[in-house]
Design a protein around this motif. Structure first.
Motif, mmCIF file in Angstrom:
data_model
loop_
_atom_site.group_PDB
_atom_site.id
_atom_site.type_symbol
_atom_site.label_atom_id
_atom_site.label_comp_id
_atom_site.label_asym_id
_atom_site.label_seq_id
_atom_site.Cartn_x
_atom_site.Cartn_y
_atom_site.Cartn_z
ATOM 1 N N SER A 358 22.545 -4.630 -22.944
ATOM 2 C CA SER A 358 21.999 -5.544 -21.952
ATOM 3 C C SER A 358 23.103 -6.481 -21.496
ATOM 4 O O SER A 358 23.809 -7.066 -22.323
ATOM 5 N N TYR A 359 23.253 -6.605 -20.179
ATOM 6 C CA TYR A 359 24.248 -7.505 -19.596
ATOM 7 C C TYR A 359 23.524 -8.591 -18.804
ATOM 8 O O TYR A 359 22.584 -8.298 -18.054
ATOM 9 N N PHE A 360 23.962 -9.814 -18.948
ATOM 10 C CA PHE A 360 23.433 -10.938 -18.177
ATOM 11 C C PHE A 360 24.510 -11.385 -17.202
ATOM 12 O O PHE A 360 25.634 -11.694 -17.607
ATOM 13 N N VAL A 377 29.496 1.372 -20.101
ATOM 14 C CA VAL A 377 28.357 2.063 -20.701
ATOM 15 C C VAL A 377 28.217 3.403 -19.995
ATOM 16 O O VAL A 377 28.373 3.485 -18.769
ATOM 17 N N THR A 378 27.908 4.444 -20.722
ATOM 18 C CA THR A 378 27.621 5.747 -20.118
ATOM 19 C C THR A 378 26.404 6.355 -20.804
ATOM 20 O O THR A 378 26.044 5.988 -21.922
ATOM 21 N N GLY A 379 25.761 7.273 -20.103
ATOM 22 C CA GLY A 379 24.634 8.001 -20.683
ATOM 23 C C GLY A 379 23.309 7.281 -20.603
ATOM 24 O O GLY A 379 22.289 7.809 -21.052
ATOM 25 N N LYS A 380 23.277 6.086 -20.026
ATOM 26 C CA LYS A 380 22.046 5.315 -19.895
ATOM 27 C C LYS A 380 21.839 4.915 -18.443
ATOM 28 O O LYS A 380 22.796 4.616 -17.720
ATOM 29 N N ALA A 381 20.572 4.884 -18.023
ATOM 30 C CA ALA A 381 20.232 4.501 -16.653
ATOM 31 C C ALA A 381 20.009 2.989 -16.581
ATOM 32 O O ALA A 381 19.312 2.424 -17.429
ATOM 33 N N PRO A 382 20.578 2.308 -15.592
ATOM 34 C CA PRO A 382 20.441 0.851 -15.514
ATOM 35 C C PRO A 382 19.090 0.433 -14.926
ATOM 36 O O PRO A 382 18.537 1.091 -14.046
ATOM 37 N N GLU A 383 18.595 -0.697 -15.431
ATOM 38 C CA GLU A 383 17.408 -1.345 -14.885
ATOM 39 C C GLU A 383 17.723 -2.808 -14.632
ATOM 40 O O GLU A 383 18.492 -3.424 -15.373
ATOM 41 N N LEU A 384 17.105 -3.364 -13.600
ATOM 42 C CA LEU A 384 17.244 -4.784 -13.290
ATOM 43 C C LEU A 384 16.024 -5.517 -13.830
ATOM 44 O O LEU A 384 14.897 -5.170 -13.505
ATOM 45 N N TRP A 385 16.258 -6.520 -14.678
ATOM 46 C CA TRP A 385 15.179 -7.322 -15.256
ATOM 47 C C TRP A 385 15.257 -8.733 -14.670
ATOM 48 O O TRP A 385 16.321 -9.350 -14.675
ATOM 49 N N ARG A 386 14.108 -9.247 -14.195
ATOM 50 C CA ARG A 386 14.057 -10.550 -13.527
ATOM 51 C C ARG A 386 13.330 -11.563 -14.416
ATOM 52 O O ARG A 386 12.168 -11.359 -14.767
ATOM 53 N N ALA A 387 13.985 -12.679 -14.709
ATOM 54 C CA ALA A 387 13.357 -13.709 -15.529
ATOM 55 C C ALA A 387 12.305 -14.488 -14.754
ATOM 56 O O ALA A 387 11.376 -15.035 -15.356
ATOM 57 N N GLU A 388 12.413 -14.577 -13.423
ATOM 58 C CA GLU A 388 11.414 -15.300 -12.639
ATOM 59 C C GLU A 388 10.028 -14.686 -12.787
ATOM 60 O O GLU A 388 9.031 -15.392 -12.896
ATOM 61 N N SER A 389 9.963 -13.362 -12.785
ATOM 62 C CA SER A 389 8.672 -12.680 -12.760
ATOM 63 C C SER A 389 8.360 -11.908 -14.035
ATOM 64 O O SER A 389 7.209 -11.509 -14.258
ATOM 65 N N LEU A 408 25.029 -3.685 -6.464
ATOM 66 C CA LEU A 408 24.177 -4.854 -6.654
ATOM 67 C C LEU A 408 24.299 -5.802 -5.468
ATOM 68 O O LEU A 408 25.402 -6.036 -4.965
ATOM 69 N N ALA A 409 23.169 -6.359 -5.060
ATOM 70 C CA ALA A 409 23.153 -7.424 -4.061
ATOM 71 C C ALA A 409 22.590 -8.659 -4.742
ATOM 72 O O ALA A 409 21.410 -8.694 -5.112
ATOM 73 N N LEU A 410 23.430 -9.659 -4.943
ATOM 74 C CA LEU A 410 23.033 -10.877 -5.639
ATOM 75 C C LEU A 410 22.913 -12.015 -4.639
ATOM 76 O O LEU A 410 23.833 -12.282 -3.866
ATOM 77 N N GLN A 411 21.769 -12.692 -4.657
ATOM 78 C CA GLN A 411 21.608 -13.894 -3.851
ATOM 79 C C GLN A 411 22.499 -15.008 -4.408
ATOM 80 O O GLN A 411 22.966 -14.940 -5.540
ATOM 81 N N GLY A 412 22.739 -16.033 -3.598
ATOM 82 C CA GLY A 412 23.488 -17.176 -4.090
ATOM 83 C C GLY A 412 22.822 -17.790 -5.308
ATOM 84 O O GLY A 412 21.606 -18.002 -5.302
ATOM 85 N N TRP A 413 23.590 -18.024 -6.362
ATOM 86 C CA TRP A 413 23.138 -18.627 -7.610
ATOM 87 C C TRP A 413 22.113 -17.766 -8.348
ATOM 88 O O TRP A 413 21.418 -18.252 -9.240
ATOM 89 N N SER A 415 20.659 -15.038 -10.992
ATOM 90 C CA SER A 415 20.990 -14.511 -12.312
ATOM 91 C C SER A 415 20.076 -13.334 -12.618
ATOM 92 O O SER A 415 18.882 -13.370 -12.293
ATOM 93 N N VAL A 416 20.626 -12.290 -13.237
ATOM 94 C CA VAL A 416 19.861 -11.080 -13.532
ATOM 95 C C VAL A 416 20.326 -10.487 -14.855
ATOM 96 O O VAL A 416 21.432 -10.750 -15.320
ATOM 97 N N HIS A 417 19.447 -9.693 -15.450
ATOM 98 C CA HIS A 417 19.797 -8.877 -16.607
ATOM 99 C C HIS A 417 19.859 -7.420 -16.155
ATOM 100 O O HIS A 417 18.940 -6.933 -15.488
ATOM 101 N N ILE A 418 20.945 -6.742 -16.514
ATOM 102 C CA ILE A 418 21.077 -5.306 -16.263
ATOM 103 C C ILE A 418 20.976 -4.631 -17.629
ATOM 104 O O ILE A 418 21.832 -4.825 -18.494
ATOM 105 N N VAL A 419 19.908 -3.848 -17.813
ATOM 106 C CA VAL A 419 19.578 -3.291 -19.118
ATOM 107 C C VAL A 419 19.762 -1.780 -19.099
ATOM 108 O O VAL A 419 19.282 -1.096 -18.185
ATOM 109 N N PHE A 420 20.475 -1.271 -20.098
ATOM 110 C CA PHE A 420 20.707 0.166 -20.270
ATOM 111 C C PHE A 420 19.994 0.615 -21.545
ATOM 112 O O PHE A 420 20.488 0.362 -22.651
ATOM 113 N N ARG A 421 18.841 1.258 -21.394
ATOM 114 C CA ARG A 421 18.110 1.753 -22.566
ATOM 115 C C ARG A 421 17.636 3.199 -22.382
ATOM 116 O O ARG A 421 17.689 3.990 -23.306
#
Length: 602
Positions: A358-360, A377-389, A408-413, A415-421
């Motif tokens: 998991s990357y923050f 990281v290889t062999g895992k598919a990335p997912e975007l996890w949102r703390a707001e929702s 990735l398209a990041l809005q100003g300021w 923050s996201v988690h990119i999770v490989f599981r």
């Protein structure tokens, strides 16, 4: 002079060791005898006392630091970054895992912060290593008829039920809690142990300047002298700490140009056992203790004059460049990105999970960034996890050269988690994402009802939205509380039930709770103030209600006006009559958005 300096070093080192063992150590021991946990906050700012901040905090169950509020355009005082990084490093090295921080402390800004003002502060804490924020401060509220009430003198967030937005605070608290939970999972990944030396604590070394030689594409932990000598052992080509942290190399930074003989001996043993050390040779011993001939022999052995020296099973790279040293031993970047604008800053935290990684990430600028993010990281598919929702979604990716590349398209300021599981089913995947497109503007008119007892009229009608603080009516201009805006809207032509439909509030100060046709759609507290209302909307005519809470500041300023009838009560004076008002209310423009197309990527 040289002998005196060495004597003073030994004297101060003795005091520092006693501060750690006899103060922090004694407090922790006695507390545990009575079933208590200890949070250990050490130096925080520069060097207010003798002692090594990492050495002090190793006794705590939860090492702790501090981060004060700051404006986005100012950035934080760097001493707090060193303090937080030190607390996090203690947890990683010694195995406490939890890292606390006195969080978002304010000074001379009474009731002047909403969640959107604080987001960039708490995100910086998280990406520097915090995973248990302690909001500073929630002052006791003994009565309900004196608002906004008591404060801790001139300090802190006045984070209690007297906040105007207190009843809408749950999404903000959930946001912090979700980030904290994610960053407590697994084990922190840092490739570099940054040895900062024996002559000054971290906020002493980095109280006025950042850690200029720290790596950007590899994570690092600070390594204090106690950790180096007592907590690290060889494990093949890597070093492992008593807390389970693993390092591919040690870097000699900070005050490591002067090194005591016991430290030099331990460094030599680690190298002989297989470790890699990057850094230049020490120029001398700061202590009176130690044999000069043995010292000189060890320096010559580890730094024989070549760029890279093999010593036992390990090696010493005589360089002050961490990045080149890591590349020389085949350690590829853990996270890097391309395509960002000039001055972009996207720091990261990497946690190794039982079933993946998991990357923050945090975009530390006010502009949107479209990047190609590369993860080791290889062999895992990335997912975007949102703390707001609390929601997640799959991402497009491709695997190449030992990395997973994610657009990735990041809005100003943002923050996201990119999770490989989840296992990657292919070496590349392109996912089409819905792109919201403006369909209509809700121009009004708007009916506005004001919270009772706050000095505003019961209600008013606005032909068009405008900031409350610009109203000609004093009761509205100085209003602080919850204003409820109501209007009707028709769904866009061609929209059908089941298709995406968003409401974007434009600008709402500070927290907005949205309802459609009498049902709650959610609460928004930072830009973009946007919610999906497709499940609540019906074809044709709909009603929209937006409850907006602003801050107490405007009413406090209103109460300072000559001849004003005071509605507020505070323990100390706050704002003058000529203080600037905060933007307030639903400002808009409020728009409806529908699915306008799709793009490949996030």
């Amino acid at each position: 002079r040289e002998e005196s300096d060495k004597f003073l070093y030994d004297h101060r080192r003795t005091l520092a060791d006693l501060m750690a063992t006899e103060h922090y150590g004694t407090v922790a021991r006695v507390a545990r005898q009575h079933g208590l946990m200890v949070y250990g906050e050490a130096l925080e700012d520069h060097r207010p006392s003798l002692g090594d901040d990492m050495d002090m905090r190793r006794f705590a169950d939860v090492p702790m630091a501090a981060m004060w509020t700051h404006r986005r355009d100012e950035g934080p005082r760097v001493t707090y970054l060193a303090d937080i990084k030190g607390a996090a490093s203690v947890a990683h090295v010694y195995g406490q895992n939890l890292v606390a921080a006195e969080s978002m402390t304010a000074f001379m800004n009474p009731w002047n912060y909403g969640p959107a003002d604080l987001k960039h502060v708490i995100d910086l804490e998280f990406v520097t290593g915090v995973n248990r924020p302690v909001v500073h401060t929630s002052v006791h509220v003994p009565v309900d008829d004196r608002k906004p009430g008591l404060s801790l003198f001139i300090f802190g967030q006045y984070f209690n039920r007297n906040e105007t937005w207190a009843e809408m605070a749950k999404p903000w608290v959930d946001y912090m809690a979700r980030h904290a939970l994610m960053l407590q999972q697994g084990r922190n990944v840092a490739d570099v142990g940054y040895v900062y030396g024996e002559e000054a604590p971290l906020p002493g070394l980095y109280g006025d300047k950042p850690v200029a030689d720290a790596p950007r594409e590899w994570a690092y932990d600070f390594i204090g002298n106690h950790a180096l000598v007592n907590a690290l052992v060889n494990d093949g080509a890597e070093l492992v700490s008593q807390g389970g942290a693993r390092y591919k190399a040690l870097y000699l930074g900070g005050s490591s140009s002067r090194m005591t003989l016991p430290t030099l001996r331990k460094l030599a043993r680690l190298v002989e056992g297989g470790a890699t050390v990057i850094g230049t040779a020490p120029v001398g011993n700061p202590s009176l203790a130690g044999d000069a001939a043995e010292y000189a022999a060890l320096v010559a052995k580890l730094w024989p004059g070549t760029d890279m020296a093999r010593v036992g099973q390990g090696r010493v790279i005589a360089s002050g460049d961490i990045a080149s040293g890591l590349r020389a031993i085949g350690v590829t970047p853990d996270f890097r990105y391309s395509g960002a604008g000039e001055g972009a800053e996207i720091p990261f935290v990497h946690r190794k999970l039982a079933d993946g990684d998991s990357y923050f990430l945090v975009n530390r600028t006010d502009r949107a960034e479209t990047i190609e993010a590369r993860f080791r990281v290889t062999g895992k598919a990335p997912e975007l996890w949102r703390a707001e929702s609390g929601t997640s979604e799959p991402l497009s990716y491709r695997i190449e050269g030992g990395e997973t590349v994610v657009p990735l398209a990041l809005q100003g300021w943002e923050s996201v988690h990119i999770v490989f599981r989840k296992p990657a089913r292919a070496d590349a995947l392109a996912i089409k994402k819905v792109v919201p497109s403006p369909a209509a503007t809700l121009a009004g008119p708007w009916s506005v009802a004001f919270q009772e007892g706050r000095g505003a009229p019961a209600g008013t009608t606005m032909a068009a939205l405008a900031p409350l603080d610009e109203s000609a009516e004093p009761g509205i201009r100085y209003f602080s509380g919850v204003a409820t805006y109501t209007t009707a809207f028709a769904t866009p032509k061609g929209w059908k039930k089941g298709q995406p439909l968003w409401i974007d509030l434009g600008e709402a100060r500070e927290v907005a709770e949205v309802s459609v046709n009498g049902a709650a759609a959610g609460t928004v507290w930072h830009a973009p103030y946007r919610l999906d209302v497709s499940a609540l909307a019906r074809k044709g005519r709909n009603t929209l209600s937006v409850r907006v809470a602003n801050l107490s500041v405007n009413r406090l300023i209103g109460d300072a006006q000559p001849g004003a009838t005071k509605l507020t009560w505070t323990a100390l004076p706050t704002y003058r009559a000529d203080a600037p008002l905060r933007r307030s209310g639903l400002i808009g423009p409020v728009t409806l958005l529908t699915q306008g197309g799709s793009s490949t990527g996030r």
